[in-house]
Design a protein around this motif. Sequence first.
Motif, PDB file in Angstrom:
ATOM      1  N   TRP A   1       0.839  -1.198   0.000  1.00 54.46           N
ATOM      2  CA  TRP A   1       0.000   0.000   0.000  1.00 54.46           C
ATOM      3  C   TRP A   1       0.876   1.251   0.000  1.00 54.46           C
ATOM      4  O   TRP A   1       2.072   1.203   0.288  1.00 54.46           O
ATOM      5  CB  TRP A   1      -0.930   0.003   1.211  1.00 54.46           C
ATOM      6  CG  TRP A   1      -0.240   0.127   2.537  1.00 54.46           C
ATOM      7  CD1 TRP A   1       0.340  -0.887   3.259  1.00 54.46           C
ATOM      8  CD2 TRP A   1      -0.036   1.322   3.283  1.00 54.46           C
ATOM      9  NE1 TRP A   1       0.882  -0.397   4.412  1.00 54.46           N
ATOM     10  CE2 TRP A   1       0.662   0.970   4.456  1.00 54.46           C
ATOM     11  CE3 TRP A   1      -0.381   2.659   3.078  1.00 54.46           C
ATOM     12  CZ2 TRP A   1       1.043   1.900   5.425  1.00 54.46           C
ATOM     13  CZ3 TRP A   1      -0.017   3.594   4.050  1.00 54.46           C
ATOM     14  CH2 TRP A   1       0.685   3.214   5.198  1.00 54.46           C
ATOM     15  N   GLU A   2       0.246   2.361  -0.323  1.00 54.25           N
ATOM     16  CA  GLU A   2       0.875   3.676  -0.215  1.00 54.25           C
ATOM     17  C   GLU A   2      -0.169   4.679   0.253  1.00 54.25           C
ATOM     18  O   GLU A   2      -1.356   4.565  -0.084  1.00 54.25           O
ATOM     19  CB  GLU A   2       1.435   4.152  -1.560  1.00 54.25           C
ATOM     20  CG  GLU A   2       2.769   3.563  -1.942  1.00 54.25           C
ATOM     21  CD  GLU A   2       3.903   4.006  -1.040  1.00 54.25           C
ATOM     22  OE1 GLU A   2       3.924   5.188  -0.613  1.00 54.25           O
ATOM     23  OE2 GLU A   2       4.765   3.163  -0.738  1.00 54.25           O
ATOM     24  N   GLY A   3       0.253   5.642   1.028  1.00 51.56           N
ATOM     25  CA  GLY A   3      -0.585   6.785   1.393  1.00 51.56           C
ATOM     26  C   GLY A   3       0.013   8.034   0.778  1.00 51.56           C
ATOM     27  O   GLY A   3       1.200   8.314   0.953  1.00 51.56           O
ATOM     28  N   ILE A   4      -0.782   8.782   0.020  1.00 43.40           N
ATOM     29  CA  ILE A   4      -0.266   9.919  -0.756  1.00 43.40           C
ATOM     30  C   ILE A   4      -1.106  11.157  -0.474  1.00 43.40           C
ATOM     31  O   ILE A   4      -2.339  11.085  -0.469  1.00 43.40           O
ATOM     32  CB  ILE A   4      -0.296   9.602  -2.273  1.00 43.40           C
ATOM     33  CG1 ILE A   4       0.443   8.284  -2.553  1.00 43.40           C
ATOM     34  CG2 ILE A   4       0.316  10.746  -3.078  1.00 43.40           C
ATOM     35  CD1 ILE A   4       0.275   7.781  -3.975  1.00 43.40           C
ATOM     36  N   ARG A   5      -0.463  12.283  -0.251  1.00 43.67           N
ATOM     37  CA  ARG A   5      -1.172  13.531  -0.019  1.00 43.67           C
ATOM     38  C   ARG A   5      -1.425  14.255  -1.343  1.00 43.67           C
ATOM     39  O   ARG A   5      -0.558  14.293  -2.217  1.00 43.67           O
ATOM     40  CB  ARG A   5      -0.362  14.469   0.888  1.00 43.67           C
ATOM     41  CG  ARG A   5      -0.295  14.029   2.320  1.00 43.67           C
ATOM     42  CD  ARG A   5       0.175  15.151   3.235  1.00 43.67           C
ATOM     43  NE  ARG A   5       1.299  15.870   2.700  1.00 43.67           N
ATOM     44  CZ  ARG A   5       1.355  17.193   2.540  1.00 43.67           C
ATOM     45  NH1 ARG A   5       0.324  17.940   2.869  1.00 43.67           N
ATOM     46  NH2 ARG A   5       2.435  17.776   2.078  1.00 43.67           N
ATOM     47  N   LEU A   6      -2.609  14.831  -1.462  1.00 45.75           N
ATOM     48  CA  LEU A   6      -2.945  15.695  -2.598  1.00 45.75           C
ATOM     49  C   LEU A   6      -2.951  17.132  -2.090  1.00 45.75           C
ATOM     50  O   LEU A   6      -3.739  17.490  -1.206  1.00 45.75           O
ATOM     51  CB  LEU A   6      -4.313  15.327  -3.169  1.00 45.75           C
ATOM     52  CG  LEU A   6      -4.745  16.097  -4.423  1.00 45.75           C
ATOM     53  CD1 LEU A   6      -3.846  15.736  -5.610  1.00 45.75           C
ATOM     54  CD2 LEU A   6      -6.205  15.816  -4.766  1.00 45.75           C
ATOM     55  N   HIS A   7      -2.066  17.943  -2.633  1.00 44.50           N
ATOM     56  CA  HIS A   7      -1.862  19.309  -2.147  1.00 44.50           C
ATOM     57  C   HIS A   7      -1.998  20.278  -3.313  1.00 44.50           C
ATOM     58  O   HIS A   7      -1.191  20.267  -4.239  1.00 44.50           O
ATOM     59  CB  HIS A   7      -0.471  19.420  -1.511  1.00 44.50           C
ATOM     60  CG  HIS A   7      -0.129  20.771  -0.975  1.00 44.50           C
ATOM     61  ND1 HIS A   7      -0.777  21.331   0.103  1.00 44.50           N
ATOM     62  CD2 HIS A   7       0.800  21.672  -1.372  1.00 44.50           C
ATOM     63  CE1 HIS A   7      -0.254  22.517   0.354  1.00 44.50           C
ATOM     64  NE2 HIS A   7       0.692  22.751  -0.534  1.00 44.50           N
ATOM     65  N   HIS A   8      -3.053  21.091  -3.290  1.00 45.11           N
ATOM     66  CA  HIS A   8      -3.302  22.062  -4.365  1.00 45.11           C
ATOM     67  C   HIS A   8      -3.255  21.390  -5.738  1.00 45.11           C
ATOM     68  O   HIS A   8      -2.623  21.903  -6.682  1.00 45.11           O
ATOM     69  CB  HIS A   8      -2.298  23.209  -4.301  1.00 45.11           C
ATOM     70  CG  HIS A   8      -2.447  24.064  -3.070  1.00 45.11           C
ATOM     71  ND1 HIS A   8      -3.677  24.450  -2.564  1.00 45.11           N
ATOM     72  CD2 HIS A   8      -1.515  24.605  -2.249  1.00 45.11           C
ATOM     73  CE1 HIS A   8      -3.496  25.195  -1.491  1.00 45.11           C
ATOM     74  NE2 HIS A   8      -2.202  25.295  -1.259  1.00 45.11           N
ATOM     75  N   GLY A   9      -3.920  20.247  -5.854  1.00 46.54           N
ATOM     76  CA  GLY A   9      -4.011  19.555  -7.131  1.00 46.54           C
ATOM     77  C   GLY A   9      -2.811  18.716  -7.507  1.00 46.54           C
ATOM     78  O   GLY A   9      -2.802  18.086  -8.564  1.00 46.54           O
ATOM     79  N   VAL A  10      -1.775  18.691  -6.646  1.00 48.77           N
ATOM     80  CA  VAL A  10      -0.548  17.953  -6.946  1.00 48.77           C
ATOM     81  C   VAL A  10      -0.393  16.809  -5.949  1.00 48.77           C
ATOM     82  O   VAL A  10      -0.537  17.007  -4.739  1.00 48.77           O
ATOM     83  CB  VAL A  10       0.685  18.880  -6.865  1.00 48.77           C
ATOM     84  CG1 VAL A  10       1.974  18.084  -7.088  1.00 48.77           C
ATOM     85  CG2 VAL A  10       0.579  20.003  -7.898  1.00 48.77           C
ATOM     86  N   PHE A  11      -0.106  15.612  -6.445  1.00 49.25           N
ATOM     87  CA  PHE A  11       0.226  14.497  -5.568  1.00 49.25           C
ATOM     88  C   PHE A  11       1.641  14.723  -5.042  1.00 49.25           C
ATOM     89  O   PHE A  11       2.616  14.641  -5.791  1.00 49.25           O
ATOM     90  CB  PHE A  11       0.146  13.167  -6.310  1.00 49.25           C
ATOM     91  CG  PHE A  11      -1.251  12.753  -6.682  1.00 49.25           C
ATOM     92  CD1 PHE A  11      -2.161  12.412  -5.689  1.00 49.25           C
ATOM     93  CD2 PHE A  11      -1.652  12.710  -8.005  1.00 49.25           C
ATOM     94  CE1 PHE A  11      -3.461  12.021  -6.016  1.00 49.25           C
ATOM     95  CE2 PHE A  11      -2.940  12.332  -8.339  1.00 49.25           C
ATOM     96  CZ  PHE A  11      -3.848  11.986  -7.342  1.00 49.25           C
ATOM     97  N   ALA A  12       1.740  15.027  -3.765  1.00 47.14           N
ATOM     98  CA  ALA A  12       3.031  15.399  -3.189  1.00 47.14           C
ATOM     99  C   ALA A  12       4.008  14.228  -3.234  1.00 47.14           C
ATOM    100  O   ALA A  12       3.694  13.125  -2.793  1.00 47.14           O
ATOM    101  CB  ALA A  12       2.837  15.871  -1.746  1.00 47.14           C
ATOM    102  N   HIS A  13       5.182  14.478  -3.830  1.00 50.69           N
ATOM    103  CA  HIS A  13       6.273  13.501  -3.862  1.00 50.69           C
ATOM    104  C   HIS A  13       5.845  12.190  -4.507  1.00 50.69           C
ATOM    105  O   HIS A  13       6.207  11.100  -4.047  1.00 50.69           O
ATOM    106  CB  HIS A  13       6.806  13.262  -2.451  1.00 50.69           C
ATOM    107  CG  HIS A  13       6.897  14.502  -1.629  1.00 50.69           C
ATOM    108  ND1 HIS A  13       7.730  15.545  -1.966  1.00 50.69           N
ATOM    109  CD2 HIS A  13       6.222  14.892  -0.515  1.00 50.69           C
ATOM    110  CE1 HIS A  13       7.574  16.524  -1.077  1.00 50.69           C
ATOM    111  NE2 HIS A  13       6.656  16.159  -0.206  1.00 50.69           N
TER     112      HIS A  13
END
Length: 296
Positions: A220-232
Motif C-alpha cells: 500500500w501507499e498513502g499519498i497527499r494531494l496538495h493544491h491539485g498535486v500528488f506530493a512527492h
Amino acid sequence: FTATVRRPPPDTLDQKLNCHSKLHEVIALIQATKAGADEALMLDPTGAVATCNATNFFIIKNGEVWTATGQYNLNGITSALVCEVAEAAGIPVHRAPFSLTDVYAADEAFVTGTFGGLRRLDRGDHRGIVGVGRALAEEMDDSDARGSGDRIEHAPSLSSKMGSDPPCNYRRAMTSSTHQALADERNATVEIYSHGEFFLRDEAKISVFDSGFLVGDGIWEGIRLHHGVFAHLDRHLDRLFASAAAIDLDIGLDRAGVTAALRETVDRNGMDDMVHVRLMITRGDKKTPSQHPSNN
C-alpha cells in the motif's frame, strides 16, 4: 509510550516493505492507547530507538536532527524530506543508533508521516516542535508550495523563521492525534476505485478470498494531494514498485497507469486539496484460503 513489541530485523520482515503485515505495529499501538498515549515508540532488537508504530521518530539535540538508521523502519517519504531540508539549511543530521536516554535528554522531539505530517511530541514540560523543528515544518510547507516538493532547494531564510508561527500545511488538517483527521463531509459520498471501476463507499467490497484479507499479502501507499498535486508522487511510486518487486507481486499497471488511476479517482470525487489517498494492492482472490501464490 515505549512499547514492549520490537521492530523485527530484515531477515524476519524487512521494514522497508510497505506491506499489509502490520500486526506488530497494531499491538504496539494498542499498548500505547491503553496507557493513554497516541503513538507507540518502538525499539529495534538491540534496544536502540527504531521508529513509532505509524510514524518516523526524530529528536533534536544541540541543534542537530537525530533519527534512526532506517534498518528497522519504513523509508518514509516525509522523514526523508525532513532530512533533506535540514541538510540544505546546514543543520547536521545524525543517522545512527541512539537510546531512550538520548530521547529523555533531547531538546525537541517530533514524528513524521504522510498522514500525520510533522507532529510535535508533547511531554510533561510541554516542549515539542519549537525552534529547529518548527522551522523544518515551515520549510517543508514551502517546498510543497513550490510544487511536488521533490526538488529541495537551499533554505537561506530558515533561521529567520525560528520564532514565527504561521499556518502550517503539514499540521493544519489534523486533530491532536496522528491517527485522526478532522471530519470531512466529502468522505460520506466518496467513490472508490477498484479494478478499473468506481463504487460508492457503501458498495465498495472485496472478496473474503482476497489475498490481503486472508494472509496480509499486499502492499500500500498513502499519498497527499496538495493544491491539485500528488506530493512527492515519484518517491511514492518508487517505494510502491520496489515493494511489489520484493514480494513478486504484479501490480497490473505501470507507473503511468497507476498515476492515471489516482488522478481519475480524485477528479471523479472533485477533490484537489487536503486529501489523503490510500492506494491498496493485493495479489487478488485465492481459490482456497492458503498462503501459496499458485492458489490465486
